[in-house]
Write a protein that holds these residues in place. Sequence first.
Motif, PDB file in Angstrom:
ATOM      1  N   GLN A  72      15.924  11.266  31.758  1.00 54.87           N
ATOM      2  CA  GLN A  72      16.237  12.268  32.944  1.00 54.87           C
ATOM      3  C   GLN A  72      15.240  11.033  34.152  1.00 54.87           C
ATOM      4  O   GLN A  72      15.888  11.384  35.657  1.00 54.87           O
ATOM      5  CB  GLN A  72      16.677  13.381  32.937  1.00 54.87           C
ATOM      6  N   LEU A  73      14.266  11.639  33.876  1.00 58.95           N
ATOM      7  CA  LEU A  73      12.816  11.444  34.896  1.00 58.95           C
ATOM      8  C   LEU A  73      12.884   9.648  34.813  1.00 58.95           C
ATOM      9  O   LEU A  73      11.819   9.225  35.459  1.00 58.95           O
ATOM     10  CB  LEU A  73      11.988  12.003  34.556  1.00 58.95           C
ATOM     11  N   GLY A  74      12.991   8.996  33.786  1.00 61.35           N
ATOM     12  CA  GLY A  74      12.567   7.563  34.370  1.00 61.35           C
ATOM     13  C   GLY A  74      11.304   7.290  33.565  1.00 61.35           C
ATOM     14  O   GLY A  74      10.955   6.005  33.283  1.00 61.35           O
ATOM     15  N   ARG A  75      11.358   7.770  31.749  1.00 59.11           N
ATOM     16  CA  ARG A  75      10.423   7.854  31.544  1.00 59.11           C
ATOM     17  C   ARG A  75      11.047   7.219  30.488  1.00 59.11           C
ATOM     18  O   ARG A  75      11.916   7.118  30.072  1.00 59.11           O
ATOM     19  CB  ARG A  75       9.678   8.889  30.971  1.00 59.11           C
ATOM     20  N   ASP A  76      10.206   6.080  29.762  1.00 62.07           N
ATOM     21  CA  ASP A  76      10.257   4.905  28.030  1.00 62.07           C
ATOM     22  C   ASP A  76      11.068   6.337  27.556  1.00 62.07           C
ATOM     23  O   ASP A  76       9.065   7.357  26.728  1.00 62.07           O
ATOM     24  CB  ASP A  76       9.388   3.563  28.748  1.00 62.07           C
ATOM     25  N   TYR A  77      11.486   5.500  26.603  1.00 61.00           N
ATOM     26  CA  TYR A  77      12.186   6.730  25.823  1.00 61.00           C
ATOM     27  C   TYR A  77      11.176   6.320  24.131  1.00 61.00           C
ATOM     28  O   TYR A  77      10.818   7.337  23.183  1.00 61.00           O
ATOM     29  CB  TYR A  77      13.425   6.989  25.375  1.00 61.00           C
ATOM     30  N   LEU A  78      11.281   5.303  24.196  1.00 57.46           N
ATOM     31  CA  LEU A  78      10.110   4.925  22.985  1.00 57.46           C
ATOM     32  C   LEU A  78       9.373   5.265  23.066  1.00 57.46           C
ATOM     33  O   LEU A  78       7.748   5.646  22.238  1.00 57.46           O
ATOM     34  CB  LEU A  78      10.354   3.140  23.500  1.00 57.46           C
ATOM     35  N   SER A  79       8.420   5.097  24.061  1.00 57.34           N
ATOM     36  CA  SER A  79       6.997   5.440  24.039  1.00 57.34           C
ATOM     37  C   SER A  79       7.291   7.337  24.089  1.00 57.34           C
ATOM     38  O   SER A  79       5.845   7.525  23.413  1.00 57.34           O
ATOM     39  CB  SER A  79       6.229   4.916  25.227  1.00 57.34           C
ATOM     40  N   ARG A  80       8.249   7.800  24.715  1.00 61.08           N
ATOM     41  CA  ARG A  80       7.523   9.680  24.315  1.00 61.08           C
ATOM     42  C   ARG A  80       8.028   9.441  23.066  1.00 61.08           C
ATOM     43  O   ARG A  80       7.606  10.646  22.716  1.00 61.08           O
ATOM     44  CB  ARG A  80       8.589   9.805  25.172  1.00 61.08           C
ATOM     45  N   LEU A  81       9.104   9.175  22.335  1.00 57.36           N
ATOM     46  CA  LEU A  81       8.990   9.200  20.925  1.00 57.36           C
ATOM     47  C   LEU A  81       8.066   9.130  19.744  1.00 57.36           C
ATOM     48  O   LEU A  81       8.293   9.992  19.215  1.00 57.36           O
ATOM     49  CB  LEU A  81      10.404   8.087  20.305  1.00 57.36           C
ATOM     50  N   ILE A  82       6.824   7.721  20.257  1.00 59.86           N
ATOM     51  CA  ILE A  82       6.237   7.427  19.345  1.00 59.86           C
ATOM     52  C   ILE A  82       4.775   8.305  19.469  1.00 59.86           C
ATOM     53  O   ILE A  82       4.324   8.851  18.849  1.00 59.86           O
ATOM     54  CB  ILE A  82       5.369   5.820  19.621  1.00 59.86           C
ATOM     55  N   TRP A  83       4.478   9.185  21.162  1.00 60.84           N
ATOM     56  CA  TRP A  83       3.638   9.977  21.492  1.00 60.84           C
ATOM     57  C   TRP A  83       4.217  10.756  20.749  1.00 60.84           C
ATOM     58  O   TRP A  83       3.656  12.114  20.858  1.00 60.84           O
ATOM     59  CB  TRP A  83       3.528  10.039  22.867  1.00 60.84           C
ATOM     60  N   GLY A  84       5.342  11.779  20.865  1.00 64.33           N
ATOM     61  CA  GLY A  84       6.396  12.426  20.166  1.00 64.33           C
ATOM     62  C   GLY A  84       5.911  12.539  18.997  1.00 64.33           C
ATOM     63  O   GLY A  84       5.307  14.181  18.347  1.00 64.33           O
ATOM     64  N   CYS A  85       5.525  12.229  17.668  1.00 63.26           N
ATOM     65  CA  CYS A  85       5.273  11.671  16.717  1.00 63.26           C
ATOM     66  C   CYS A  85       4.167  12.622  16.544  1.00 63.26           C
ATOM     67  O   CYS A  85       3.784  12.651  15.852  1.00 63.26           O
ATOM     68  CB  CYS A  85       5.827  10.671  16.253  1.00 63.26           C
ATOM     69  N   ARG A  86       3.047  11.718  17.336  1.00 65.59           N
ATOM     70  CA  ARG A  86       2.129  12.025  17.164  1.00 65.59           C
ATOM     71  C   ARG A  86       1.754  13.770  17.580  1.00 65.59           C
ATOM     72  O   ARG A  86       1.056  14.389  16.550  1.00 65.59           O
ATOM     73  CB  ARG A  86       1.176  11.213  18.586  1.00 65.59           C
ATOM     74  N   ILE A  87       2.546  14.382  18.518  1.00 62.72           N
ATOM     75  CA  ILE A  87       2.015  15.203  18.934  1.00 62.72           C
ATOM     76  C   ILE A  87       2.400  16.660  17.612  1.00 62.72           C
ATOM     77  O   ILE A  87       1.719  17.212  17.092  1.00 62.72           O
ATOM     78  CB  ILE A  87       3.396  16.045  19.609  1.00 62.72           C
ATOM     79  N   SER A  88       3.497  15.930  16.902  1.00 58.05           N
ATOM     80  CA  SER A  88       4.285  16.774  15.508  1.00 58.05           C
ATOM     81  C   SER A  88       3.412  16.823  14.784  1.00 58.05           C
ATOM     82  O   SER A  88       3.032  17.617  13.935  1.00 58.05           O
ATOM     83  CB  SER A  88       6.034  16.229  15.457  1.00 58.05           C
ATOM     84  N   MET A  89       2.602  15.205  14.514  1.00 61.21           N
ATOM     85  CA  MET A  89       1.870  15.602  13.053  1.00 61.21           C
ATOM     86  C   MET A  89       1.200  16.136  13.241  1.00 61.21           C
ATOM     87  O   MET A  89       0.071  17.131  12.447  1.00 61.21           O
ATOM     88  CB  MET A  89       1.901  13.695  12.746  1.00 61.21           C
ATOM     89  N   LEU A  90      -0.034  16.102  14.118  1.00 66.31           N
ATOM     90  CA  LEU A  90      -0.869  17.069  14.908  1.00 66.31           C
ATOM     91  C   LEU A  90      -1.082  18.428  14.812  1.00 66.31           C
ATOM     92  O   LEU A  90      -1.669  18.901  14.361  1.00 66.31           O
ATOM     93  CB  LEU A  90      -1.579  16.676  15.966  1.00 66.31           C
ATOM     94  N   ILE A  91       0.071  18.857  15.580  1.00 68.24           N
ATOM     95  CA  ILE A  91       0.570  20.230  15.091  1.00 68.24           C
ATOM     96  C   ILE A  91       1.052  20.847  13.588  1.00 68.24           C
ATOM     97  O   ILE A  91       0.235  21.329  13.223  1.00 68.24           O
ATOM     98  CB  ILE A  91       1.535  20.691  15.659  1.00 68.24           C
TER      99      ILE A  91
END
Length: 287
Positions: A72-91
């Motif tokens: 909804q803010l124009g951010r690339d969803y694939l990039s956020r999905l990959i970075w979200g995987c980094r956050i989830s695995m780190l936690i």
Amino acid sequence: MNVATVTASPRRGWRSLATWFGAAIVGIAAICALFAPLLVPYDPFAQDLGKRLLVPFWMEGHVPGHILGTDQLGRDYLSRLIWGCRISMLIGVTVTIVSGLIGITLGVLGGFIGGRVDDAVLFAITTRLSIPVVLVALAVVGLLGSSMTLLVLTLGLLLWDRFAVVARSTTMQVRHLDFVAAAWCAGCSRFRILAREVLPNIASHLVVVATLEVALAILLEAALSFLGLGVPPPLPSWGLMIAEAKDYMFFSPWVIVIPGVALFVLVLGINLLGDGLRDMFGTRSDP
């Protein structure tokens, strides 16, 4: 007289297609987590309102440069999905390390020393099991504010009970075996026996518990982030992505489906790998 012996049979676990499938999912997630800065096609935090809610590649009207579209803010969803995987695995991994250090220490000491120490450990386990994890985590994060460090510490201090139970029960079995008695007779110190004899022989059970704890920590982080009390924005946690997308789920359902499916697949892969490890390090009775 039958004696229960722990046997490691790698073939039993790796014969299963489900184990290989789980290992592949976890391996891909680990690669995304480790090399996320190199894999993302765009800056996951860069906003472009002129490109908001672009559709993914399987829908008509998609933009070739954004494979999974934009949010909804124009951010690339694939990039956020990959970075979200980094956050989830780190936690998930850090929470498991914190809870494992606490639970394994208490369980091994209680199972090996026994007596009043074991009574104290049992009391601590019983007390922990009576505490609702989600409610306590919500209260702590709500009072002290949301941050990744606070979230990891809170979940780590609340998820050690499985480690403690498994470590205590397996230590109580191992401490009566012949090699431990031989170490006592050789004059080894208690610390050396714990470090060199007990821990290596219960490690296989603890590895299985660790896989389950990683999946549980990831789910709890996603739930807290969905409620707005987990990872603070603009970090692209999958739970936060789902929370941000809920207002658009009827008009652009893919914005909530993509992170939801990613979360489901990751947790499924971790649990399948855990089941395979359990089969590998199973217990059988030999005459």
